[in-house]
Write an enzyme that holds these catalytic residues in place. Structure first.
Site, PDB file in Angstrom:
ATOM      1  N   ILE A 267     -13.119  -4.805   7.679  1.00  0.00           N
ATOM      2  CA  ILE A 267     -12.014  -3.675   7.633  1.00  0.00           C
ATOM      3  C   ILE A 267     -12.425  -2.661   6.479  1.00  0.00           C
ATOM      4  O   ILE A 267     -11.692  -2.502   5.484  1.00  0.00           O
ATOM      5  CB  ILE A 267     -10.510  -4.184   7.396  1.00  0.00           C
ATOM      6  CG1 ILE A 267     -10.267  -5.114   6.409  1.00  0.00           C
ATOM      7  CG2 ILE A 267     -10.109  -4.528   8.869  1.00  0.00           C
ATOM      8  CD1 ILE A 267      -8.857  -5.294   6.010  1.00  0.00           C
TER       9      ILE A 267
ATOM     10  N   ASN B 197     -19.366   4.019   9.957  1.00  0.00           N
ATOM     11  CA  ASN B 197     -19.103   2.517  10.368  1.00  0.00           C
ATOM     12  C   ASN B 197     -18.931   1.945  11.550  1.00  0.00           C
ATOM     13  O   ASN B 197     -19.244   0.836  11.677  1.00  0.00           O
ATOM     14  CB  ASN B 197     -17.676   2.573   9.280  1.00  0.00           C
ATOM     15  CG  ASN B 197     -17.563   2.685   7.895  1.00  0.00           C
ATOM     16  OD1 ASN B 197     -18.605   2.691   7.487  1.00  0.00           O
ATOM     17  ND2 ASN B 197     -16.573   2.931   7.471  1.00  0.00           N
TER      18      ASN B 197
ATOM     19  N   TYR C  31       0.725  -1.159   0.025  1.00  0.00           N
ATOM     20  CA  TYR C  31      -0.036   0.077  -0.001  1.00  0.00           C
ATOM     21  C   TYR C  31       0.874   1.320  -0.080  1.00  0.00           C
ATOM     22  O   TYR C  31       0.218   2.294  -0.154  1.00  0.00           O
ATOM     23  CB  TYR C  31      -1.081  -0.002   1.148  1.00  0.00           C
ATOM     24  CG  TYR C  31      -1.949  -0.818   1.352  1.00  0.00           C
ATOM     25  CD1 TYR C  31      -2.167  -1.880   0.215  1.00  0.00           C
ATOM     26  CD2 TYR C  31      -2.701  -1.240   2.587  1.00  0.00           C
ATOM     27  CE1 TYR C  31      -3.027  -2.974   0.471  1.00  0.00           C
ATOM     28  CE2 TYR C  31      -3.636  -2.258   2.515  1.00  0.00           C
ATOM     29  CZ  TYR C  31      -3.801  -3.375   1.561  1.00  0.00           C
ATOM     30  OH  TYR C  31      -4.872  -3.936   1.651  1.00  0.00           O
TER      31      TYR C  31
ATOM     32  N   LYS D  33     -12.403   0.757   4.578  1.00  0.00           N
ATOM     33  CA  LYS D  33     -11.637   1.866   4.234  1.00  0.00           C
ATOM     34  C   LYS D  33     -12.292   3.304   3.897  1.00  0.00           C
ATOM     35  O   LYS D  33     -13.433   3.289   3.605  1.00  0.00           O
ATOM     36  CB  LYS D  33     -10.558   1.683   3.408  1.00  0.00           C
ATOM     37  CG  LYS D  33     -11.165   1.479   1.709  1.00  0.00           C
ATOM     38  CD  LYS D  33     -10.171   1.233   0.726  1.00  0.00           C
ATOM     39  CE  LYS D  33     -10.426   1.188  -0.811  1.00  0.00           C
ATOM     40  NZ  LYS D  33     -11.271   2.477  -1.262  1.00  0.00           N
TER      41      LYS D  33
END
Length: 266
Positions: free
Chosen positions: A219, A231, A41, A221
């Site tokens: 997870i 979230n 990443y 983003k």
């Protein structure tokens, strides 16, 4: 921390140094405890900056990263892990994954390096990502350490029933990336129906559905503090058995991360 929170923070594509650090710090201060990144990443340094900036004790942060598929030869795993530790600015990585079982991956060569890192105290847990059930069987036979987590694309349009069952039987975590199907869950009638029933967003419904599954963590983003809050609020969304059955019954199947050389395409 051996119990993964139902909602963590994914950081894929968040490569702006300041924004990434700010989002990670904000997430931790809002009550997130699981942060996921990867060598590929190109943001481990910024994730580490965010952890340092947050008013959160390191022991309250479960930090996961991954070894990219060009660094899975035995010695390269050690090199990659050392670089991750340095960029993240930590002494120990809580969870280190094999990112994809392809390219330089070889179970007999790759996985003993993960065991060694664990024995050296450089990582706490071993994870795998994007494996097939057959590859999970092979990895279990080679590893001394238990598989702590298996990370895969998972959402209401790709429900991963076989891998869910495997995770329950092996008692490891199934970590869902792309948990809102890159936004596509908002276009699904069944999810819209459940969302309206609870005055929630389709994204919250998707996350709550995942959180309701045994041995599953998500997870998502985001780079927005508003979405961080939304979230996290999905943890409080109590779906009924009818709601879950409605989502379980979605017939549309769509995989969004599907490279030609993915293990399931071989």
């Amino acid at each position: 921390m051996d119990e993964l929170p139902p909602i963590g923070l994914g950081t894929y594509k968040n490569t702006d140094p300041e924004e990434c650090a700010e989002v990670v710090a904000a997430a931790l201060e809002l009550g997130y405890h699981h942060v996921d990144t990867a060598r590929a990443y190109d943001n481990e340094e910024y994730v580490g900056d965010g952890i340092e900036q947050a008013d959160t004790d390191r022991e309250d942060v479960f930090l996961a990263t991954k070894v990219w598929d060009d660094m899975l030869a035995h010695d390269d795993v050690h090199t990659s892990a050392a670089a991750s530790l340095d960029d993240l600015g930590v002494d120990t990585i809580d969870l280190l994954y094999v990112h994809w079982p392809r390219d330089t991956y070889d179970a007999e060569g790759t996985l003993p390096a993960f065991d060694e890192l664990r024995e050296e105290g450089k990582i706490e847990h071993v994870g795998l990502s994007n494996f097939t059930p057959e590859q999970l069987d092979e990895a279990r036979a080679v590893l001394d350490a238990p598989i702590f987590a298996h990370q895969v694309e998972m959402h209401p349009l790709l429900q991963q029933e076989e891998l869910q069952e495997y995770a329950r039987e092996d008692d490891h975590w199934l970590v869902a990336y792309a948990p809102v199907a890159r936004g596509e869950v908002a276009e699904v009638d069944e999810i819209q129906e459940v969302a309206e029933r609870h005055d929630a967003t389709p994204y919250q419904v998707s996350l709550a559905w995942l959180a309701a599954k045994e041995n599953v963590a998500a997870i998502p983003k985001t780079s927005s503090e508003e979405h961080l809050r939304d979230n996290l609020a999905a943890r409080e969304l109590d779906l009924s058995e009818e709601d879950i059955a409605t989502i379980d019954g979605i017939e549309r199947v769509e995989r969004f991360i599907d490279p030609d050389d993915a293990p399931w395409n071989q």
